[in-house]
Design a protein around this motif. Structure first.
Motif, PDB file in Angstrom:
ATOM      1  N   GLU A  49      -2.922  13.436  10.334  1.00 29.10           N
ATOM      2  CA  GLU A  49      -2.851  12.926   8.832  1.00 29.10           C
ATOM      3  C   GLU A  49      -1.943  13.696   7.854  1.00 29.10           C
ATOM      4  N   TYR A  50      -1.445  12.722   7.119  1.00 26.56           N
ATOM      5  CA  TYR A  50      -0.659  13.113   5.804  1.00 26.56           C
ATOM      6  C   TYR A  50      -1.277  12.932   4.565  1.00 26.56           C
ATOM      7  N   ALA A  51      -1.321  14.010   4.080  1.00 25.39           N
ATOM      8  CA  ALA A  51      -1.959  14.076   2.614  1.00 25.39           C
ATOM      9  C   ALA A  51      -0.800  13.749   1.671  1.00 25.39           C
TER      10      ALA A  51
ATOM     11  N   ASP B 188      13.682   8.211  20.251  1.00 26.39           N
ATOM     12  CA  ASP B 188      13.078   7.543  19.048  1.00 26.39           C
ATOM     13  C   ASP B 188      13.991   6.229  18.785  1.00 26.39           C
ATOM     14  N   GLU B 189      13.603   5.093  19.417  1.00 25.17           N
ATOM     15  CA  GLU B 189      14.219   3.894  18.997  1.00 25.17           C
ATOM     16  C   GLU B 189      15.842   3.969  19.322  1.00 25.17           C
ATOM     17  N   PRO B 190      16.109   4.421  20.509  1.00 23.10           N
ATOM     18  CA  PRO B 190      17.667   4.919  20.818  1.00 23.10           C
ATOM     19  C   PRO B 190      18.579   3.757  21.027  1.00 23.10           C
TER      20      PRO B 190
ATOM     21  N   ASN C 189      10.731   9.815   2.440  1.00 22.37           N
ATOM     22  CA  ASN C 189      10.475  10.832   3.436  1.00 22.37           C
ATOM     23  C   ASN C 189       9.211  10.779   3.930  1.00 22.37           C
ATOM     24  N   GLU C 190       8.303   9.901   3.248  1.00 23.41           N
ATOM     25  CA  GLU C 190       7.028   9.882   3.688  1.00 23.41           C
ATOM     26  C   GLU C 190       6.705   8.448   4.160  1.00 23.41           C
ATOM     27  N   LEU C 191       7.803   7.799   4.762  1.00 23.87           N
ATOM     28  CA  LEU C 191       7.657   6.454   5.303  1.00 23.87           C
ATOM     29  C   LEU C 191       8.184   6.467   6.748  1.00 23.87           C
ATOM     30  N   SER C 192       7.768   5.468   7.574  1.00 22.63           N
ATOM     31  CA  SER C 192       8.232   5.332   8.631  1.00 22.63           C
ATOM     32  C   SER C 192       9.942   4.805   8.673  1.00 22.63           C
ATOM     33  N   GLY C 193      10.631   4.578   9.680  1.00 22.15           N
ATOM     34  CA  GLY C 193      11.963   4.153   9.917  1.00 22.15           C
ATOM     35  C   GLY C 193      11.965   2.746   9.325  1.00 22.15           C
ATOM     36  N   GLY C 194      10.951   1.878  10.088  1.00 20.06           N
ATOM     37  CA  GLY C 194      11.060   0.460   9.727  1.00 20.06           C
ATOM     38  C   GLY C 194      10.551   0.054   8.221  1.00 20.06           C
TER      39      GLY C 194
ATOM     40  N   GLY D 283       5.151  -0.608  19.461  1.00 22.53           N
ATOM     41  CA  GLY D 283       4.096  -1.018  18.529  1.00 22.53           C
ATOM     42  C   GLY D 283       4.912  -1.443  17.199  1.00 22.53           C
ATOM     43  N   PRO D 284       4.086  -1.938  16.146  1.00 25.19           N
ATOM     44  CA  PRO D 284       4.581  -2.471  15.147  1.00 25.19           C
ATOM     45  C   PRO D 284       5.113  -1.241  14.453  1.00 25.19           C
ATOM     46  N   SER D 285       5.964  -1.521  13.346  1.00 33.73           N
ATOM     47  CA  SER D 285       6.529  -0.794  12.251  1.00 33.73           C
ATOM     48  C   SER D 285       5.318  -0.155  11.688  1.00 33.73           C
TER      49      SER D 285
ATOM     50  N   SER E  42       3.170   2.252  12.898  1.00 37.62           N
ATOM     51  CA  SER E  42       2.044   2.148  13.973  1.00 37.62           C
ATOM     52  C   SER E  42       1.934   3.830  14.469  1.00 37.62           C
ATOM     53  N   GLY E  43       2.687   4.637  14.439  1.00 36.15           N
ATOM     54  CA  GLY E  43       2.606   5.861  14.800  1.00 36.15           C
ATOM     55  C   GLY E  43       3.467   6.413  15.818  1.00 36.15           C
ATOM     56  N   LYS E  44       4.455   5.687  15.956  1.00 37.68           N
ATOM     57  CA  LYS E  44       5.321   5.987  17.217  1.00 37.68           C
ATOM     58  C   LYS E  44       6.300   7.268  16.925  1.00 37.68           C
ATOM     59  N   THR E  45       6.913   7.283  15.910  1.00 41.04           N
ATOM     60  CA  THR E  45       7.635   8.447  15.260  1.00 41.04           C
ATOM     61  C   THR E  45       6.929   9.645  15.158  1.00 41.04           C
ATOM     62  N   THR E  46       5.559   9.391  14.791  1.00 39.98           N
ATOM     63  CA  THR E  46       4.633  10.658  14.650  1.00 39.98           C
ATOM     64  C   THR E  46       4.397  11.118  16.170  1.00 39.98           C
TER      65      THR E  46
ATOM     66  N   GLY F  63      16.872  -3.810  12.591  1.00 40.97           N
ATOM     67  CA  GLY F  63      17.218  -2.892  13.865  1.00 40.97           C
ATOM     68  C   GLY F  63      15.909  -2.207  14.117  1.00 40.97           C
ATOM     69  N   ASN F  64      15.135  -1.646  13.009  1.00 43.46           N
ATOM     70  CA  ASN F  64      13.836  -0.935  13.082  1.00 43.46           C
ATOM     71  C   ASN F  64      12.632  -1.644  13.020  1.00 43.46           C
ATOM     72  N   LEU F  65      12.719  -2.853  13.200  1.00 44.44           N
ATOM     73  CA  LEU F  65      11.382  -3.526  13.082  1.00 44.44           C
ATOM     74  C   LEU F  65      10.812  -4.285  14.076  1.00 44.44           C
TER      75      LEU F  65
ATOM     76  N   GLU G  22       0.780  -1.381   0.090  1.00 50.10           N
ATOM     77  CA  GLU G  22       0.068  -0.051   0.043  1.00 50.10           C
ATOM     78  C   GLU G  22       0.804   1.323  -0.172  1.00 50.10           C
ATOM     79  N   TYR G  23       2.136   1.119  -0.211  1.00 52.78           N
ATOM     80  CA  TYR G  23       2.902   2.224  -0.043  1.00 52.78           C
ATOM     81  C   TYR G  23       3.922   2.478  -1.173  1.00 52.78           C
ATOM     82  N   LEU G  24       3.483   2.039  -2.484  1.00 54.42           N
ATOM     83  CA  LEU G  24       4.342   1.980  -3.679  1.00 54.42           C
ATOM     84  C   LEU G  24       4.604   3.396  -4.205  1.00 54.42           C
TER      85      LEU G  24
HETATM   86  N1  LIG Z   1       5.903  12.346   6.024  1.00 59.60           N
HETATM   87  C1  LIG Z   1       4.916  11.553   5.824  1.00 59.60           C
HETATM   88  N2  LIG Z   1       4.093  11.538   4.696  1.00 59.60           N
HETATM   89  C2  LIG Z   1       3.254  10.546   4.549  1.00 59.60           C
HETATM   90  N3  LIG Z   1       3.079   9.311   5.302  1.00 59.60           N
HETATM   91  C3  LIG Z   1       3.837   9.387   6.455  1.00 59.60           C
HETATM   92  C4  LIG Z   1       4.748  10.561   6.893  1.00 59.60           C
HETATM   93  N4  LIG Z   1       5.532  10.039   8.020  1.00 59.60           N
HETATM   94  C5  LIG Z   1       4.910   8.838   8.316  1.00 59.60           C
HETATM   95  N5  LIG Z   1       4.119   8.452   7.309  1.00 59.60           N
HETATM   96  C6  LIG Z   1       3.271   7.195   7.517  1.00 59.60           C
HETATM   97  O1  LIG Z   1       2.358   7.471   8.583  1.00 59.60           O
HETATM   98  C7  LIG Z   1       2.370   6.077   9.608  1.00 59.60           C
HETATM   99  C8  LIG Z   1       3.094   6.210  10.902  1.00 59.60           C
HETATM  100  O2  LIG Z   1       4.415   6.530  10.672  1.00 59.60           O
HETATM  101  P1  LIG Z   1       5.488   6.531  11.919  1.00 59.60           P
HETATM  102  O3  LIG Z   1       6.825   7.161  11.406  1.00 59.60           O
HETATM  103  O4  LIG Z   1       4.933   7.365  12.867  1.00 59.60           O
HETATM  104  O5  LIG Z   1       5.691   5.091  12.371  1.00 59.60           O
HETATM  105  P2  LIG Z   1       6.509   4.164  13.485  1.00 59.60           P
HETATM  106  O6  LIG Z   1       5.654   3.628  14.389  1.00 59.60           O
HETATM  107  O7  LIG Z   1       7.454   5.175  13.883  1.00 59.60           O
HETATM  108  O8  LIG Z   1       7.169   3.215  12.716  1.00 59.60           O
HETATM  109  P3  LIG Z   1       8.896   2.325  12.573  1.00 59.60           P
HETATM  110  O9  LIG Z   1       8.675   1.576  13.638  1.00 59.60           O
HETATM  111  O10 LIG Z   1       8.695   1.752  11.299  1.00 59.60           O
HETATM  112  O11 LIG Z   1       9.650   3.639  12.825  1.00 59.60           O
HETATM  113  C9  LIG Z   1       3.273   4.895   8.600  1.00 59.60           C
HETATM  114  O12 LIG Z   1       2.058   4.337   7.662  1.00 59.60           O
HETATM  115  C10 LIG Z   1       3.944   6.147   7.497  1.00 59.60           C
HETATM  116  O13 LIG Z   1       3.966   5.577   6.320  1.00 59.60           O
END
Ligand SMILES: Nc1ncnc2c1ncn2[C@@H]1O[C@H](COP(=O)(O)OP(=O)(O)OP(=O)(O)O)[C@@H](O)[C@H]1O
Ligand SMILES: Nc1ncnc2c1ncn2[C@@H]1O[C@H](COP(=O)(O)OP(=O)(O)OP(=O)(O)O)[C@@H](O)[C@H]1O
Ligand SMILES: [Mg+2]
Ligand SMILES: [Mg+2]
Lengths: 229, 229
Positions: B10-12, B167-169, A141-146, B38-40, B42-46, A171-173, A134-136
């Motif tokens: 929300e990210y657009a 964040d994941e130190p 920079n629009e993705l989480s670390g994992g 939480g899983p990769s 899931s919103g932690k970094t956000t 490491g990030n999973l 779902e992220y194709l």
């Molecule tokens: N800048 C952005 N633009 C669009 N979508 C984003 C952005 N940052 C994060 N996302 C999306 O928001 C959701 C949550 O991202 P977030 O980075 O908070 O996850 P996370 O829990 O930190 O994951 P991880 O454990 O992989 O680091 C994810 O689906 C991600 O793809």
């Protein structure tokens, strides 16, 4: 398929010399699934970078699929990396202007040995396997670390290389996502005889390796075999 | 000291909307030491980015030390980040042209509230505590992954902020190094009443937290208390 013979790697910083590898010798057969473990700063990334032709040894030899890498020019090294290796970098090294699909397609596009239709199938399949279908269209920079880490993994595996070097790939999973990645890699190991070399601190990766090589201060201190699970 | 009230983020992306946080409410007291797991994806970094004033919520309120962050202009947000927060970013965000010493000194240099001698003592002490005293002059690209992570940690802690967001130190750290970092943070928590909020997948960090908050698909699913060890 991979052989290191008394490899030394030194980094020069002004007057200081950092000896990241201090005479490492290692032989790996095709189809092995091994982990390299060790403390932070012990030389794991340096070791993978030398095997992966991303860097050169100060002294000693690295041989990959019969070719001694010190004897190859830049063009030949690039060809070797492109056609035989997959690399999951510790910092992912994704191309920021490309989206997930394009990042993963990149190595097989460069190889030029598959049709557009074949590439499309390969890319979509591997992206689905790492849980990112779902992220194709997302850019890095629009993705989480994992999620970024998994794009790097998909890119390293898409062309089914002979050898995969994975520098801390989990490491990030979270636990479940990390296990699905290990399962994917074990399947490739079984079905394609892909050789996998992991740098890792993750006990789950170590447990599932055939062998754990321990590295401390640039030297191998244990080169044990253990049964895979 | 930290309060979130029905926060949505929300990210657009063109026609798509990604809902990273879906109505999160949370209260943290001064001196707490908590983990968000939480899983990769899931919103932690956000979540950490919103608490840390690095980003703004789509709706809902975030209150930090009595100030509602939506009501603050950029200057006031910068001041809040500089004087009250320490942030260990998932991708470290080190300044590439500065060496280890300069990266760590940077936040307290900007604060302008200590003399050169005080800064020197603070910087050298924290760098020693994270095990990097022999790397002071190295730039980030002359360090291993785990060494860079520890520079980021030192920089976040040097000014003894009120709240530290990590964040994941420990993702790039071996077990022993990771434990020494956790010990350092526990000590600050005890002695300075520093509030620590970790995003983590690392069971060692979760075990040592007073509370583990579970996040799944942008929602809190568990907000449990457990005794610290
Ligand atoms: N800048 C952005 N633009 C669009 N979508 C984003 C952005 N940052 C994060 N996302 C999306 O928001 C959701 C949550 O991202 P977030 O980075 O908070 O996850 P996370 O829990 O930190 O994951 P991880 O454990 O992989 O680091 C994810 O689906 C991600 O793809
Ligand atoms: N480009 C460089 N210039 C100078 N020193 C370097 C460079 N790259 C690595 N080093 C040093 O070489 C040693 C080994 O680094 P390496 O990255 O191989 O360690 P590592 O085992 O991968 O550590 P980590 O688990 O933290 O990733 C470290 O002390 C590091 O500081
Ligand atoms: Mg490394
Ligand atoms: Mg994250």
């Amino acid at each position: 398929i991979v052989q290191l013979n008394n490899v030394v790697k030194e980094y020069a910083l002004g007057k200081t010399v950092v000896r990241a590898l201090r005479g490492v010798s290692l032989t790996l057969a095709r189809g092995e699934f091994i982990a390299v473990a060790g403390p932070s700063g012990s030389g794991k990334t340096t070791l993978l970078n030398l095997i992966g032709c991303v860097d050169k040894a100060t002294s000693g030899t690295v041989t990959l699929d019969g070719a001694e890498t010190n004897t190859l020019d830049d063009h030949a090294l690039t060809e070797l990396r492109l056609h035989k290796l997959g690399f999951v970098f510790q910092s992912f090294n994704l191309i920021q202007v490309l989206n997930v699909y394009q990042n993963v397609e990149f190595p097989i596009l460069l190889q030029g040995t598959s049709t557009g239709g074949e590439r499309h199938r390969m890319v979509e399949e591997i992206i689905d396997r790492v849980g990112l279908k779902e992220y194709l269209r997302h850019r890095p920079n629009e993705l989480s670390g994992g999620q970024r880490q998994r794009v790097a993994i998909a890119r390293a595996l898409v062309g089914k290389p002979m050898v995969v070097l994975a520098d801390e790939p989990t490491g990030n999973l979270d636990s479940k996502t990390g296990q699905s990645i290990i399962d994917l890699m074990k399947q490739m190991n079984r079905e394609e005889q892909t050789t996998f070399i992991f740098s890792t601190h993750d006990p789950r990766v170590m447990e599932q390796a055939q062998r754990v090589i321990e590295l401390v201060d640039g030297q191998i201190t244990a080169n044990g075999a253990q049964p895979a699970k």
